[in-house]
Structures are given as C-alpha cells and as structure tokens.
Design an enzyme around this catalytic site. Structure first.
Site: not given
Ligand code: CDP
Ligand code: MG
Length: 155
Positions: A26, A66, A129, A132, A143
């Site tokens: 990212k 997303y 973070n 992805h 994807e």
């Molecule tokens: O990336 P991952 O699959 O671990 O998490 P996700 O629940 O699929 O969320 C996608 C992305 O949204 C995260 O990696 C974060 O960059 C963002 N996110 C956020 O900004 N705030 C949250 N509370 C949860 C996710």
């Molecule tokens: Mg995810």
C-alpha cells in the site's frame, strides 16, 4: 496395524494445494521505501512472486477494488489513501498461499498484529497498514483477475 499407520501418516502430513493470492503493497509502504523489506518477508515464508507491477490507482479503481466495504465508515478515506501514491500489486504463489500471506501480513490493526509480521513491524495505523491480501479462494481469483491477465502470470 498397517491401516492405522497409513491414516496416521496422512493426518500428520496433509497435502496442501498450491494457491495464488493477490497482494498489494500500500501507499504508506511504497512511500517509505519498504517494498523490498516487505517482499523479503513473503519470500522467506516460501511465497513466490509470480506477477508484479507498480501502478497508481485512480479513485474509481480503488473504489471498485474495495467495493465490498462501500457501506463501512472508512470506505472514502480508504479509497483516497489507496489512490494517494503508487502501490505494488503482485501475485504470490505457494502451498496454502492465501492463508500463509495473511499470516505473514498480521492482523488488520497493527496493535493486534503478532510480532514479526509485516503489519506489526511496518504499519502506521489500522487504515495505513502497509499491505493487502486476499481472504479466500474466490476473492483471490477475482482480485488477481482485476489487475492481471493470464499472460502476465509468469510463474
Ligand atoms: O486488509 P484486511 O483484510 O486485513 O482488512 P479489511 O477488514 O478487509 O479492511 C480493508 C482495509 O480497510 C484495511 O486493510 C484497512 O486499510 C482499512 N480499514 C480501516 O481503515 N479501518 C477499519 N476499522 C478497518 C479497515
Ligand atoms: Mg480484507
């Protein structure tokens, strides 16, 4: 008994499928020159990078990628972040690659990520973070196809 011995062996050594999964480095990480350090962790875990490109997403492309999160409060900020600087999109291949990638990445919130994981070491916040990773075989296939044609997956 021979039968017992055979079933024991099978249980101890399950055959894992070779999988492919989508990984994105990212903007917070490309900006800080962390691409090599992050990919070293994937390669050290036995994952092979079989396709890779550095691109800058438009807001529309980030929004479509997303789209599953479109009703979440962080969606707008997430799309703006993902379009803010270049990303590296790549396909990782290996046995159990989908789960293995998620393990190497660590938990979404770096505060919860296990020591040694990418997010524990590099992530700046729950939003920014660093990486992805696809979360299941169906999403991995979707994807990968979003960013790569079959001709670009070179093994
Ligand atoms: O990336 P991952 O699959 O671990 O998490 P996700 O629940 O699929 O969320 C996608 C992305 O949204 C995260 O990696 C974060 O960059 C963002 N996110 C956020 O900004 N705030 C949250 N509370 C949860 C996710
Ligand atoms: Mg995810």
């Amino acid at each position: 008994m021979l039968g017992d011995a055979q079933s024991f062996t099978l249980q101890e050594a399950p055959i894992m499928a070779v999988e492919r999964t989508l990984s994105i480095i990212k903007p917070d990480a490309t900006k800080r020159n962390l691409t090599g350090k992050i990919n070293a962790k994937f390669e050290d875990a036995g994952l092979r990078i079989v396709a890779q490109k550095r691109i800058q997403l438009t807001m529309a492309q980030a929004g479509q990628f997303y789209i599953v999160h479109k009703d979440r409060p962080f969606y707008g900020e997430l799309c703006e972040f993902m379009a803010s600087k270049p990303v590296v999109v790549q396909v990782l291949e290996g046995e159990g690659a989908i789960l293995k990638n998620r393990e190497v990445m660590g938990a979404t919130n770096p505060a919860d990520a296990a020591p040694g994981t990418i997010r524990a070491e590099f992530a700046e916040s729950v939003g920014e973070n660093s990486v992805h990773g696809s979360d299941a075989p169906e999403t991995a296939a979707e994807e990968i196809a979003y960013f790569f044609s079959g001709l670009e997956l070179v093994g």
